[in-house]
Design an enzyme around this catalytic site. Sequence first.
Site, PDB file in Angstrom:
ATOM      1  CG  ASP A 104      -1.963   0.982   1.286  1.00  0.00           C
ATOM      2  OD1 ASP A 104      -1.809   2.045   0.641  1.00  0.00           O
ATOM      3  OD2 ASP A 104      -2.981   0.720   1.948  1.00  0.00           O
ATOM      4  CE1 TYR A 146      -5.604  10.740 -11.544  1.00  0.00           C
ATOM      5  CE2 TYR A 146      -6.644  11.911 -13.358  1.00  0.00           C
ATOM      6  CZ  TYR A 146      -5.711  11.010 -12.896  1.00  0.00           C
ATOM      7  OH  TYR A 146      -4.885  10.374 -13.797  1.00  0.00           O
ATOM      8  CG  ASN A 197      -5.882  14.694 -19.945  1.00  0.00           C
ATOM      9  OD1 ASN A 197      -6.949  15.297 -19.920  1.00  0.00           O
ATOM     10  ND2 ASN A 197      -5.810  13.386 -19.771  1.00  0.00           N
ATOM     11  CG  HIS A 198      -7.976  14.729 -16.168  1.00  0.00           C
ATOM     12  ND1 HIS A 198      -9.106  15.201 -16.798  1.00  0.00           N
ATOM     13  CD2 HIS A 198      -7.773  13.474 -16.658  1.00  0.00           C
ATOM     14  CE1 HIS A 198      -9.586  14.279 -17.616  1.00  0.00           C
ATOM     15  NE2 HIS A 198      -8.793  13.214 -17.548  1.00  0.00           N
ATOM     16  CE  LYS A 234      -2.084  11.060 -11.364  1.00  0.00           C
ATOM     17  NZ  LYS A 234      -1.080  10.001 -11.116  1.00  0.00           N
ATOM     18  CB  VAL A 251      -6.958   7.705  -6.795  1.00  0.00           C
ATOM     19  CG1 VAL A 251      -8.313   7.893  -7.450  1.00  0.00           C
ATOM     20  CG2 VAL A 251      -7.098   7.072  -5.416  1.00  0.00           C
ATOM     21  CB  SER A 252      -5.680   6.119 -12.284  1.00  0.00           C
ATOM     22  OG  SER A 252      -6.672   5.116 -12.352  1.00  0.00           O
TER      23      SER A 252
HETATM   24  C1  15L Z   1      -6.672  10.085 -16.934  1.00  0.00           C
HETATM   25  O1  15L Z   1      -5.834  10.727 -16.307  1.00  0.00           O
HETATM   26  C2  15L Z   1      -7.250   8.842 -16.406  1.00  0.00           C
HETATM   27  O2  15L Z   1      -6.321   8.101 -15.625  1.00  0.00           O
HETATM   28  C3  15L Z   1      -7.852   7.955 -17.471  1.00  0.00           C
HETATM   29  O3  15L Z   1      -8.687   7.007 -16.846  1.00  0.00           O
HETATM   30  C4  15L Z   1      -8.632   8.767 -18.503  1.00  0.00           C
HETATM   31  O4  15L Z   1      -9.745   9.347 -17.909  1.00  0.00           O
HETATM   32  C5  15L Z   1      -7.736   9.830 -19.087  1.00  0.00           C
HETATM   33  O5  15L Z   1      -7.173  10.627 -18.081  1.00  0.00           O
HETATM   34  C6  15L Z   1      -8.458  10.752 -20.085  1.00  0.00           C
HETATM   35  O6  15L Z   1      -8.478  11.961 -19.871  1.00  0.00           O
HETATM   36  O7  15L Z   1      -8.970  10.232 -21.084  1.00  0.00           O
END
Ligand code: 15L
Length: 275
Positions: A55, A139, A115-116, A143, A78-79
């Site tokens: 973990d 999220y 990209n988020h 990042k 967490v992604s």
């Molecule tokens: C991400 O950062 C995510 O991990 C992935 O699941 C998608 O949502 C991707 O971005 C995206 O923007 O398509």
Amino acid sequence: MSDLPAKPVLLTGASGALGRVLTRALGASGWVLRLTDIAPFPDPLPNAASFTRADLADGVAILRLAEGCGAIVHFGGVSVERPFEEIVGPNLRGLYHIYEAARRERARVIFASSNHTVGFHDRAATIAAADPFMPDGYYGLSKAYGEMMGRLYWMKHGVESVFVRIGSSLPEPVNARMLASYLSYDDLVRLVARAVLTETVGTSVVWGASENRAMTWWRDDDRAALGWAPRDSADGFAAQLTGRISDDPVEERYMGGAYCRIDYTRGSPPAATGG
Ligand code: 15L
């Protein structure tokens, strides 16, 4: 890929979709991989790989796993967009454990950024890696925090990082947005390999997108210094995907797409970014 890293490489998030892709490709190239994830590893292990379930909250376990490693490829945590309380442990505290391990081992971190981090930039623009973060949720914010933590550890401790702002890494693009954001698995693997093998990287930022010319949002990053250029492209999907959009003005306006809409309480988007 003929080069091999001089030391073992720790890969977190090994049991996730991209972790499995990296394990298969880098393992097949003979890399000595130390794999870890909170979930069991579902595939056969490559010859020179070992897997330890751990973990990210367990700082001692992360220190032990990183012992003797030259690089930490950090795809754990967490992604996707989740409530703040679910993000804060793995993506903030967990990342701190990763950077403390990197500091102790003098290891480099390859960070799966996203990209988020810039999701609330208008799609009408093209942005450079040095343009401001515009996270589209907790999220994306985590990042951006990760990239800033990497810069802190570089300035204070000389820990190098490559921040890969991954777009949409899937077997193939599935909607119009991904004509810009798509990153093929092969391009991802080559990028991570260059990020590990390049002699010095300082703190480098690379847009994790393939050579998508039909729709381009991202420019001016550190790819040349890493010797990476994408070879694949979403362009061949343009005819079939151009019309595949939602009827949501928020989702379609911004780079982050559907993540921008989650928990969105403004009545309507502003006339221009920043308004
Ligand atoms: C991400 O950062 C995510 O991990 C992935 O699941 C998608 O949502 C991707 O971005 C995206 O923007 O398509």
